[in-house]
Structure formats: C-alpha cells, structure tokens
Write an enzyme that holds these catalytic residues in place. Structure first.
Site, mmCIF file in Angstrom:
data_model
loop_
_atom_site.group_PDB
_atom_site.id
_atom_site.type_symbol
_atom_site.label_atom_id
_atom_site.label_comp_id
_atom_site.label_asym_id
_atom_site.label_seq_id
_atom_site.Cartn_x
_atom_site.Cartn_y
_atom_site.Cartn_z
ATOM 1 N N HIS A 136 0.783 -1.128 -0.027
ATOM 2 C CA HIS A 136 0.077 0.014 -0.145
ATOM 3 C C HIS A 136 0.770 1.220 -0.053
ATOM 4 O O HIS A 136 1.954 1.337 0.605
ATOM 5 C CB HIS A 136 -0.897 -0.192 1.383
ATOM 6 C CG HIS A 136 -1.687 1.361 1.516
ATOM 7 N ND1 HIS A 136 -2.628 1.466 0.807
ATOM 8 C CD2 HIS A 136 -1.627 2.397 2.032
ATOM 9 C CE1 HIS A 136 -3.449 2.677 1.166
ATOM 10 N NE2 HIS A 136 -2.493 3.207 1.587
ATOM 11 N N ARG A 164 -15.622 12.758 5.594
ATOM 12 C CA ARG A 164 -14.355 13.249 6.536
ATOM 13 C C ARG A 164 -13.969 14.491 5.397
ATOM 14 O O ARG A 164 -13.570 15.281 5.870
ATOM 15 C CB ARG A 164 -13.271 12.315 6.626
ATOM 16 C CG ARG A 164 -13.830 11.658 7.970
ATOM 17 C CD ARG A 164 -12.837 10.465 8.110
ATOM 18 N NE ARG A 164 -11.120 10.825 8.036
ATOM 19 C CZ ARG A 164 -10.372 10.104 7.580
ATOM 20 N NH1 ARG A 164 -10.458 8.868 7.097
ATOM 21 N NH2 ARG A 164 -9.268 10.465 7.577
ATOM 22 N N SER A 193 -8.849 3.951 7.869
ATOM 23 C CA SER A 193 -9.345 3.803 6.703
ATOM 24 C C SER A 193 -8.397 2.717 5.614
ATOM 25 O O SER A 193 -8.920 2.006 4.999
ATOM 26 C CB SER A 193 -9.122 5.350 6.064
ATOM 27 O OG SER A 193 -9.772 5.211 4.755
ATOM 28 N N LYS A 237 -9.343 -1.574 4.380
ATOM 29 C CA LYS A 237 -9.240 -2.308 3.185
ATOM 30 C C LYS A 237 -8.240 -3.447 2.929
ATOM 31 O O LYS A 237 -8.479 -4.330 2.261
ATOM 32 C CB LYS A 237 -9.021 -0.912 2.116
ATOM 33 C CG LYS A 237 -10.228 -0.267 2.226
ATOM 34 C CD LYS A 237 -10.233 1.068 1.261
ATOM 35 C CE LYS A 237 -9.108 2.085 1.775
ATOM 36 N NZ LYS A 237 -9.015 3.389 1.469
#
Lengths: 413, 413
Positions: free
Chosen positions: B79, B165, B180, B184
């Site tokens: 990521h 947000r 967040s 995922k």
C-alpha cells in the site's frame, strides 16, 4: 466551507465576513448539518476569539426578526444561564420596573433539568407568554415590563445551531455558548444587560473559572455592540430557591415580593441582580432603591400589573396553591446535609409538572444544615409524587460541607 | 451516539463494542452524517488509541464483501499512502510475483493531486481494472498477481466515512487515516502487507514524525489482526519517478522493468519494497532475489502476463507512446533546482489526462541539479499542454538544497 472548517480545525481565527457567510449559507441550506457539526466541534476544540464571537453573534442576531425600541428611556434585560429553583427573573423584572426603569425580557423555555421562566408564568391561569415582538415592546413602554417567549422567527439561526450542537455533543464551547446567549439579547434590542452565569453541580457550567470566563466574554462582546453590561457568577451547587417546579416557583416568588418570610438566597440574589440592572441605567443608590421597592410592595404590584397585561389576574395568581397530594422525604440518618442534587431534583420536578402545574418539590433543608433521623428533608407534591425517587438527591454525611458564597464574581462596572 | 461523541470530545477512549455499534448504526442510517462528522472532528482533536483503531478497522472491514484466500501460499499486498509519479506498484507487484510469491493488490483511484495505479493501468487499451473479488483471487492463484479496483460493495463504511471526512475537514487524523487504510487491507484478505508511507510536500503527510507515527500504527494494528507487516517512510518532497500522468507512468514503469536506462529513485524504491514483500513471506536474500528478477526480465514478463490476464496485450502495452504534442518548460535563470512541487504537477497532470491517457509531464531535473538559463526543466505533453502553467512548480535558487534520503525510516522486522 471546507476551507473554513480546516482553518478552525488548525486553530486559526476566522474573519467576521467568513462567519457572516457561514451563518447565511447554513440558513439558506448551502452548508449542511454535517459541515456545521464539524465546525462546531472544531470550535469546541480550538475556541473562538472575541472578534469571532462578536461576528457570529451578529450573524445569528440578524437571521430573523429583531426588535428595536422606539424613542424613550433605555430598556434593560437580564439573562440567567439556567438553574434550578431560579426565580430571580420573576422577582427582579417587576422590582426594576417598579422603579420606573423599563425591562423587556425575552425568555427561553425550560432546558434539560433547568426551569424556564415562561413555563413558570404559564402556570398562572390565562397568562399569555407568546407575544408578538411589537406587542411585547408596546407593553414594555406602557407598563414598564414584559416577559415573553422568543417567537419562531426570532434568531432562527441560533435555534437551528443549538439543536445541532445538542445532538452532536458540541454544546460545551464557551464561544458558542456566548454567541448563543448574546445573539438573542442583541436581537432583543435592550440597551443594557445583566448576565447571571450559574456555576456548580446544578448548572450547565460546573466550574467557577469557566463560568467567570463566560461572564467576562458576555460583557466584553455586549459592549462591542455598544450595549452596557454587567455579569455575575452565582452559586448553583444547590437549588436557588426552596421550590422546584412551575406554579410552585411562582408561589415562592410572590412570597418574596410580598415581603413574607422567605428563604434569603433567592431574595438576596434577586435584589443583587435588580440593583445591577438599575445601576446600568444610571440609578443612584441602586441597592437601597431595589430594597425599598421590595419592602414597599411596589414590586409585587408591578408583578400583578404585568400578569394582568398578559391575560392573567390577581385571582388567578393568588389562587395558585400547591397540589393537595404530597409525600415527605425524610432523613434516613442523622448528620449534615452535604449536597442537594439540582440536576436530579430539576429532572424530577419537570416530570411532575408535565401534566400538573402546581406539582413540584419543596426542599426544607440547605447544605450545611444538621438533621436528625426522620426529619423532613423535602416535600414532593403531585398526583404521581414519589418521595422515594428523590431520596438520594439529598446527601447526609458526618461532617459539614465547606461553605460556598452565593456570588462568586461580578464584573467591574 | 451523543454520549459517545461527548466521551471522545472529552478525551476518553471508546470501547471496541462502541465502535462496532457506531459503524453499524451509521451504515444502517440510525446515526446521521452530522453526528458522524462531529465524532470524526473529535477524533482529529483527541486522537485514537491502538485498540480503538483496531476496533474501528474491524467494524469497517466487515461492512461489506470481504476476501479470504483458499488454501495455498500466503498472499502479500502493498500500500502507498499516495504520491506523485509513484510507479512502485507497477514494478514491485510483478517483480514479487515473478519470484513465485502471490501478490493481490486491491487499489484505489487517484485522489487529489496523487495518481491511482488503476487509472494508470487503464491507459493500456483493453485493460480491465474492475474485477469481481472472486475473479481477482482466482487470477492471483493462477498467474501469481492481480491489480484491481475495490468494488462498490467492498468496505462501504470506509467509502462513506471518507467522503464525509473529506467535505467536513476531518481528513488529517492519524487514527482515522490508519483505520481507513487498514480496513481495506484486512478485508482484502492478504496475509502480509508492506506499507509505503509517503512524506514531504507532495504527500498527504508533510511531516516525517507524523508519517513515522502512522507507519508504526499501521504495522502494530495489522499485527493485531494476525497479519505480518512492514512499513517504510519514504520521500515525496519531489515526484518519485520522472513521469507524471497515467500512460506516461506505465511507459516509465516498463523502462524500469525492462532494465533500460532509468531514473534510480523509482527503481531503487521499487526494489526495496519488493524485497520487503519477499522477506515477509520468508524468502531468503530478498534484496538479491528482487534484483535478479528485475535484471533477468522475469518481472517484465510477469507484468505482460498480468496485463494479458486482465484484457490487454503486449501490442497494446508496447504501442503506448507519449502524446505527440509537447511544450518545453525552460529555466528562466541559472542556479540550483531547490524544489519540485508535486502537488502542482500532480494536479496539472490529472487535468491533462482526463481526456488523453498519453498526456502528462516528464521532469528532466532533480532537486539539487544545477541548471543554466534556458535548460529544459520539464516537458508537458498533450493537446492542451501549456508549459507556462507549470513553470513556477520548479524553483531555481542560488544555493543548492540540503540532500534528503529516499527512505527515512523502516519498521523493525
């Protein structure tokens, strides 16, 4: 709007124009509740500078109908931040008016555990608390005083923002609280204000320092609008008067106004607030003037005149009697009364008075009193009165509590 | 809900059960945007403890469809917190897969000024970025890797909360950012993760300390879910690769994968990330293994295989050419390049690539380079390319800038 939220989140002060545009956009529906809730929380986090409070106050004040008195003597108003057994308005407003000073008090309804002056007055048969702004102002000019509710079209931005803050946990922000109070005072058009900021366990602000900060802000911002102002920080660690309810508080106010034997706390604070109101419009020797108005019975006569002007009469007022059914709350042990829980008693009284305007609670003791087992601590009135439900609200311990002043702080004149 | 907001506002940590119930109620519509926005701002104010981040991550991860790999070798994922010219995924994913390690990468779209891996891959004619979760997992098992978008039903709570947000200024909260990202990753079912947290002016986190804190939280929370994890904090004070766009970044990735002359930054970081991924699944001598995969061309072959599996082909990939129309950005003075504004270049590239997938920007210089007046600093490609619009993004000054490492920090293994 997102940029404004981000700037407040990062601790910046927003310009007056930004506040005006935020409030206008919120009322027009271009800023939604989610953005406004986030901004309110950021305000609770970072605080508001005096200039921001002034701008927000102004933006909210002009969001609806406003009142401006025509030529004539200055009008004075008073505000309480909300308490239990707080009958000061019922006493100080007619007292001041009986000294030929005009008083116009627009009042909120009961909120949470605290009572509302209008709810109390409406316990008098025929009393009309809902006046149009023009009828309200006419009555102030004609008889010297009026106490009425804020109409739906009066400062709608504050109503909308307060409801939002209430359900999103953004109530405790000194800047937002100050703007909420002041927007209604500024829109109400009076020339001078006395703010009675309550502190202690029965108030919305428990801490003396926070209450003092709010008191100072209220005075400074009011002065920025060209109004005269004074603020007091007063004790709400126990109920102010001995009665808690609606009609039952009107009865206690009448006892004070008629000079009958009364608990000194409510009387003393009412005299103090009345004197501050008189002083703001230049009355010399305000303390003595207020006291004379009380002792002469002129204050009571003015109260009767106001009740009559708003649809009640002497018979309706003097026929108010506490509910015939009652239960006694008795001490389960000997010792000193160390605390009297205004939040619990306020909530209990509001439940009792929903259907019966002469129900409520009368406390017989004060913090610091010594009681023996079986002594009567309070009487609960009403068809559904249950002494057991409020028993734990009055705490008895071995040692006496420390003493607390009635007035903690007053702003400089 | 109001009580939960008030507790967070007052700095308390909420229990796991409270977080689960908040997310479930929000998704069911029983908690509205205003309350959620206030809570998010209170989180930005007070922060979240590790246990709260874990609970919120879990609650969001299970809010929709989730992926669980059937028996077989462990799957690794990577990521990036978002950058400019960041082609690491395009290189590291096939490199690792070419070493017989399974890689499943569910990827977001471009956000703000940063690029999205899927947007880049879709510049290849025929490439299909939208796979069902089951097709995605099948491809990972069959050829060793897949890169696909998150479907609408994948972690819907994160999508909803992120949008809220974004418009209420509550994005910069380390705890909410971590939840967040992790929701995922956890829902995506991989067994091990490498997190590349970007910091610097072109990243969402500009500060190294804040990025390092996020990196450590990501690893700790991933481990709380029983996954292996490593994190790097890497430099985004200038774009990572030399190309900024969509197709133009795929072209640069292919240059690296084919071992042609390439800028060392993107290649070095890709090798580093690939080695970390290999190490997490127990490959010995991971650095050398990754390097051999690159040098042998096996990584490029795997990339081609992935493109073919998702609807593209070698011809489509190798026919990608930069847009024929271009304008040069030239130095208006001599001196050292002191900064290259990734936010400005990222936004400019996104505008250029909206309609033309082979448009974009190629920078010719790096921070620290000395340039003479008139030297080419960058080339802007596209029908609407305007060199003047990005001129100020590359700053030239008299003194050279301080040097910055490519990798600031890596978590312990």
């Amino acid at each position: 709007m997102r940029r404004a939220i981000e700037r407040k989140r990062d601790g910046e002060a927003l310009e007056a124009g930004t506040w005006e545009s935020i409030v206008a956009s919120y009322m027009a529906g271009h800023v939604d509740d989610a953005q406004m809730a986030a901004l309110a929380m950021a305000c609770a986090w970072r605080g508001l500078e005096l200039g921001e409070i002034t701008a927000l106050t102004h933006a909210m004040a002009i969001s609806g109908e406003t009142l401006k008195y025509d030529d004539g003597p200055d009008v004075v108003d008073k505000h309480s931040s909300g308490g239990v057994g707080d009958i000061v308005s019922l006493i100080a407003v007619p007292l001041v008016a009986s000294c030929d000073v005009h008083v116009g008090k627009l009042s909120g309804r009961a909120l949470g555990h605290t009572g509302g002056t209008i709810d109390k007055l409406e316990a008098i048969e025929g009393f009309e608390g809902a006046l149009s702004l023009s009828a309200f102002a006419r009555q102030v000019r004609r008889i010297g005083c009026a106490i009425a509710t804020q109409t739906d079209t009066f400062v709608p931005a504050d109503k909308q923002l307060y409801r939002l803050r209430d359900r999103t946990g953004a109530v405790p922000s000194t800047g937002l609280i100050a703007s909420s109070i002041l927007s209604k005072k500024i829109a109400g058009g009076a020339h001078a204000f006395v703010f009675d900021v309550k502190c202690g366990d029965g108030a919305f602000m428990r801490d003396t320092d926070a209450a003092t900060e709010l008191a100072q802000i209220l005075v400074e911002v009011a002065r920025a609008f060209g109004r005269r102002a004074q603020a007091l920080v007063t004790d709400m660690s126990e109920p102010l008067g001995r009665s808690i309810g609606t009609g039952i508080e009107v009865i206690e106010a009448c006892i004070v106004l008629r000079g009958e034997t009364a608990d000194p706390r409510a009387r003393d604070l009412s005299l103090h607030v009345a004197a501050a109101m008189l002083e703001l419009v230049g009355i010399a020797d305000a303390q003595a003037t207020a006291r004379r108005a009380l002792e002469s019975g002129r204050g009571y006569e003015k109260f009767l005149e106001m009740v009559r002007a708003q649809g009640g009469d002497r018979r309706a007022l003097e026929s108010l009697k506490v509910h015939e059914r009652s239960e006694s709350v008795r001490a389960t042990r000997a010792g000193y009364v160390t605390s009297i829980d205004g939040v619990a008693l306020g909530h209990a009284a509001r439940e009792l008075t929903v259907h019966e305007r002469n129900a409520g609670i009368r406390i017989r003791v004060r913090a610091g009193d010594y009681v023996s087992k079986g002594d009567e601590l309070a009487v609960v009135y009403g068809a559904r009165a249950e002494a057991a439900r409020i028993e734990s609200a009055i705490r008895i311990e071995d040692d006496p509590p420390g003493s607390r002043p009635l007035i903690y702080f007053g702003t400089a004149r």
